[in-house]
Design an enzyme around this catalytic site. Structure first.
Site, PDB file in Angstrom:
ATOM      1  N   GLY A 286       3.011  -2.434  12.129  1.00 24.86           N
ATOM      2  CA  GLY A 286       2.891  -3.672  11.366  1.00 24.86           C
ATOM      3  C   GLY A 286       1.561  -3.715  10.648  1.00 24.86           C
ATOM      4  O   GLY A 286       0.998  -2.676  10.289  1.00 24.86           O
ATOM      5  N   GLU A 287       1.065  -4.914  10.407  1.00 22.01           N
ATOM      6  CA  GLU A 287      -0.201  -5.208   9.733  1.00 22.01           C
ATOM      7  C   GLU A 287      -0.340  -4.548   8.358  1.00 22.01           C
ATOM      8  O   GLU A 287      -1.439  -4.373   7.842  1.00 22.01           O
ATOM      9  CB  GLU A 287      -1.402  -4.886  10.627  1.00 22.01           C
ATOM     10  CG  GLU A 287      -1.678  -3.430  10.935  1.00 22.01           C
ATOM     11  CD  GLU A 287      -2.769  -3.215  12.001  1.00 22.01           C
ATOM     12  OE1 GLU A 287      -3.603  -2.307  11.805  1.00 22.01           O
ATOM     13  OE2 GLU A 287      -2.770  -3.939  13.019  1.00 22.01           O
TER      14      GLU A 287
END
Length: 317
Positions: A286-287
């Site tokens: 993610g991120e």
């Protein structure tokens, strides 16, 4: 809303066919260059300014024990982003992207979607507005990512709501759920999709949350207004974007999926959207990390497209 410039795209295709290489030999890089040409409206697209936005939010669904980490990890990770210590910081540095982290009321989680709607409509609109206002209109490309303990449960519920299927079809380990935690996650998503029956994008965001997903949607819509190409990250980011298809089948026409996540539901989601990821590297962080790596591939595509000589320029043929 801006639309794809077919004239610029055709000029880009014509240029590709004149470059010093066999036609089609750069494969997907050629397609990416044409995609960028059509959305930027010029036959030689540029990537002078890349913006990466990571929205962070907290979720009431965490109360159902769906995650092995507590909700306060979200704020700790936001601090890590700010300090430059996360993967996305390193990737943006080498990919040449300006990173901005946007926390979304971390001290005020959304409601538990197994009990009630995660947000009311004013909260949805407020979060979408934050997403839209965060977009840099001078950017040439927008990268979108997220952070939020519990948000893979939100993504699974959103995907199931939009495309159907059982919770088990969409729920994966996320940040490491297994055993009893994974079983609770599946039950929570099953309960949520049985409780709520949204039919529009905003109703879906209200039903399941979260604020960061709503901000992602707001940013995508603003980017479409600007004619700004977008690179989506993995399962959570793509599931958030997918809810926009409930209102407009072409809502993601200006978007690329940066990578196919190792999160099990992402491949199913990509197939349902009929899209093709730029990369498949077994990432599931993610991120915005996978989207940031995809930006490097996009830079290679545009560098070849704009910098290579044509056969005439090289005196060949």
């Amino acid at each position: 809303m801006r639309s794809f410039d077919e004239v610029a795209a055709q000029r880009a295709r014509d240029r590709q066919n004149q470059l010093t290489k066999p036609p089609g030999s750069l494969g997907r890089l050629e397609e990416l260059a044409v995609f960028m040409a059509g959305w930027q409206g010029r036959d030689r697209p540029e990537l002078n300014r890349a913006q990466a936005l990571v929205f962070a939010g907290n979720h009431g669904i965490v109360a159902q024990g769906v995650n092995p980490f507590p909700a306060d990890v979200t704020a700790l990770m936001v601090q890590n982003f700010a300090a430059g210590g996360a993967a996305i910081n390193q990737i943006c540095s080498v990919a040449g992207a300006e990173l901005a982290i946007v926390p979304m009321d971390l001290d005020r989680p959304t409601r538990d979607f197994t009990q009630a709607a995660a947000m009311d409509m004013p909260e949805v609109h407020a979060a979408m507005s934050i997403g839209a206002d965060s977009v840099d209109p001078k950017a040439d490309i927008l990268i979108l990512g997220e952070m939020g303990i519990g948000n893979s449960s939100v993504a699974a519920a959103q995907a199931a709501s939009v495309f159907g299927g059982r919770a088990e079809d969409w729920v994966g380990p996320g940040t490491g759920a297994e055993g009893d935690v994974l079983a609770r996650k599946q039950r929570a998503v099953s309960t949520g999709i049985a409780l709520h029956s949204p039919s529009t994008a905003r109703e879906t965001l209200a039903a399941f949350g979260g604020r960061e997903q709503a901000a992602i949607c707001g940013a995508i819509l603003r980017a479409q207004e600007l004619g700004l190409p977008v690179i989506l990250d993995g399962f959570i980011c793509t599931a958030a974007a997918a809810v926009l298809r409930r209102d407009d089948p072409e809502a993601l026409a200006h978007c690329l999926i940066g990578h196919e996540s190792a999160e099990p539901g992402h491949r199913r989601l990509i197939a349902a959207l009929g899209m093709r990821p730029v990369l498949s590297l077994d990432m599931r962080l993610g991120e915005g990390s996978g989207a940031g790596v995809a930006l490097m591939v996009l830079r290679a595509a545009i560098a070849c497209h704009g910098g290579m000589a044509t056969f005439a320029e090289a005196g060949i043929g």
